[in-house]
Design a protein around this motif. Structure first.
Motif, short mmCIF file in Angstrom:
data_model
loop_
_atom_site.label_atom_id
_atom_site.label_comp_id
_atom_site.label_asym_id
_atom_site.label_seq_id
_atom_site.Cartn_x
_atom_site.Cartn_y
_atom_site.Cartn_z
N PRO A 281 45.32 81.39 59.76
CA PRO A 281 43.97 81.59 60.30
C PRO A 281 42.94 81.70 59.19
O PRO A 281 43.10 82.49 58.25
CB PRO A 281 44.11 82.92 61.06
CG PRO A 281 45.20 83.65 60.33
CD PRO A 281 46.15 82.61 59.80
N VAL A 282 41.87 80.93 59.29
CA VAL A 282 40.86 80.91 58.21
C VAL A 282 39.45 81.27 58.69
O VAL A 282 38.59 81.58 57.87
CB VAL A 282 40.82 79.54 57.51
CG1 VAL A 282 42.17 79.23 56.87
CG2 VAL A 282 40.42 78.43 58.48
N GLY A 283 39.18 81.22 60.00
CA GLY A 283 37.84 81.53 60.47
C GLY A 283 36.83 80.48 60.03
O GLY A 283 37.14 79.30 59.90
N ASP A 284 35.60 80.93 59.73
CA ASP A 284 34.56 80.02 59.28
C ASP A 284 33.75 80.67 58.16
O ASP A 284 34.08 81.78 57.70
CB ASP A 284 33.64 79.61 60.44
CG ASP A 284 33.02 80.81 61.15
OD1 ASP A 284 33.02 81.92 60.57
OD2 ASP A 284 32.55 80.66 62.29
N GLY A 285 32.69 79.98 57.72
CA GLY A 285 31.90 80.49 56.62
C GLY A 285 31.25 81.82 56.91
O GLY A 285 31.16 82.69 56.04
#
Length: 468
Positions: A281-285
């Motif tokens: 999981p990385v999400g967003d900026g």
């Protein structure tokens, strides 16, 4: 003062408003900093990552109880964390001292002396007899913060405190990654050592066969010497991997605040590199910039710098205060009597007329805020660059790992075919051993790729600012 544009919306979500100052728009207000990661599209399509936000303790994603325990122990006893915590304690004390400026100041005194006063000081020609004199007084003063000097100094101190607190987060992020790297190195080195020992065993069989063939006159001494050289080369790999694993164990001991002899024995036996069971999981900026402690730290440094503009500006104006005092002064026996009592109440305005130096201090504070904004922008851009770079490295190494797995599968198939041919009497024993050696070499390449991929994952977790 100029005003910092209302942007910084992302940081407002985190509850950290920036004092007014800078006219230039912060980079964090650029919509491009808050969207999806550019390098994430291909990874998401192949199931390598997800858009879910990164959990607080990302190492739980490996579902490895030993790694979980190592991380928790390091977070509880790491030396760098102790230093950072002491710095935070000091910063909190500085904040408390700044907030103390809002409180009234109290003073009290009491004195006794045996003295003869000057008669002429009282316009008397004859001397005054020696007497025992006493004095007692108490006073209270309070500074009225009309121009915000105290307010802005408190804001600056609190911003410094919060920046120091973010430093603890940065230490935790790095610590979590260092522990995971050391653990992965131990597991990879042990797995690699087992492969090297297996390869050494096979090469020992090949060497024995070469010696038998040479004794029977069916091969030359050159073949035996070459087989001996390959055997020694493989034997040299075993201590290298042992040393690599032991160095990582000592590294873990340091990270956990222990001596080398107290390295964690529970990590010593790991012989399988941890792997994620689900997409990373990385999400967003936007989530990245809210989470990364170095971004928070830089923003708080900017807040402190802009608050100090208010402090410098307030120094251009008068300081206004009020005071109340009372006491008794006279013969010791008369203290507290009406004839010796006194009191006063009033206000005080003190103004050092500002000159070029005072106004220059305001400009200097503004320049400091401009520099803090530039550093803030740099940290934001650096966080995005690090994350995109880590995502790209992870994507490329995943593609490489896929190719290496395919090569290993082909080597396994070739070794199996050589084994069947040998069982059917259609191939010599050395061909069978060579096939198995080729399969082991392919497995070693796959192991190297898996270890590299695991380190890429940790690097990505570090870039994402997880673990605090």
């Amino acid at each position: 003062m100029r005003r910092l544009l209302s942007g910084v919306a992302l940081l407002a979500l985190a509850g950290c408003g920036v004092p007014p100052h800078v006219a230039q728009k912060p980079v964090i207000d650029n919509p491009a900093t808050q969207g999806a990661f550019r390098e994430g599209d291909a990874l998401q399509q192949t199931g390598g990552i997800s858009r879910d936000d990164l959990p607080a303790r990302w190492w739980h994603l490996y579902d490895d109880p030993v790694l979980d325990g190592l991380e928790e122990q390091a977070l509880a006893a790491n030396i760098d964390l102790r230093v950072a915590q002491a710095s935070l304690t000091r910063a909190r004390a500085v904040s408390a001292a700044a907030e103390g400026q809002r409180e009234p100041d109290f003073a009290a005194s009491f004195g006794v002396q045996r003295a003869r006063l000057s008669g002429e000081s009282y316009l008397l020609e004859e001397p005054i007899p020696v007497a025992t004199l006493g004095s007692a007084s108490a006073s209270m003063s309070y500074q009225i913060d009309l121009f915000g000097r105290i307010k802005h100094s408190i804001e600056a101190a609190r911003a410094d405190e919060e920046a120091t607190q973010a430093t603890i987060g940065a230490v935790k992020v790095t610590l979590a990654a260092d522990v995971a790297r050391a653990y992965i190195t131990i597991c990879g080195a042990n797995e690699d050592r087992e492969l090297a020992e297996h390869a050494l065993e096979l090469q020992g069989h090949a060497l024995e066969i070469a010696r038998r063939l040479q004794a029977a006159g069916r091969t030359s001494t050159v073949d035996v010497t070459a087989a001996e050289g390959r055997y020694e080369q493989l034997r040299a790999l075993v201590p290298v991997q042992k040393a690599r694993a032991q160095a990582a164990l000592y590294r873990l001991a340091y990270l956990m605040g222990r001596t080398p002899t107290e390295y964690p024995r529970e990590a010593e036996s790991c012989n399988a590199i941890p792997q994620l069971k689900d997409p990373l999981p990385v999400g967003d900026g936007a989530a990245l910039l809210r989470r990364r402690p170095d971004v928070r730290m830089a923003e708080r440094r900017l807040a402190g710098a802009t608050a100090r503009i208010g402090v410098a500006t307030a120094e251009l104006y008068p300081q206004v205060g009020i005071g109340l005092s009372g006491g008794s002064l006279g013969f010791l026996k008369d203290l507290g009597q009406a004839a010796a009592n006194m009191w006063s109440a009033g206000g005080l305005i003190r103004w050092n007329i500002p000159g070029a130096g005072a106004r220059a201090k305001v400009r200097a504070a503004g320049a400091d805020a401009d520099a803090a904004l530039a550093r803030f922008d740099g940290v934001v851009l650096g966080a995005l660059r690090e994350t995109e770079t880590a995502l790209n490295a992870y994507a490329q190494d995943r593609d490489r790992a896929v190719a290496i797995v395919a090569a290993r599968e082909a080597a396994d198939k070739a070794a199996d075919e050589a084994r069947r041919l040998r069982a059917a009497g259609r191939s010599p024993l050395l061909a069978d051993i060579g096939g198995r050696q080729g399969a082991l070499g392919a497995k070693a390449s796959e192991l190297s790729a898996r270890e590299g991929l695991a380190h890429d994952q940790v690097n990505l977790f570090l870039a994402l600012g997880g673990g605090w």
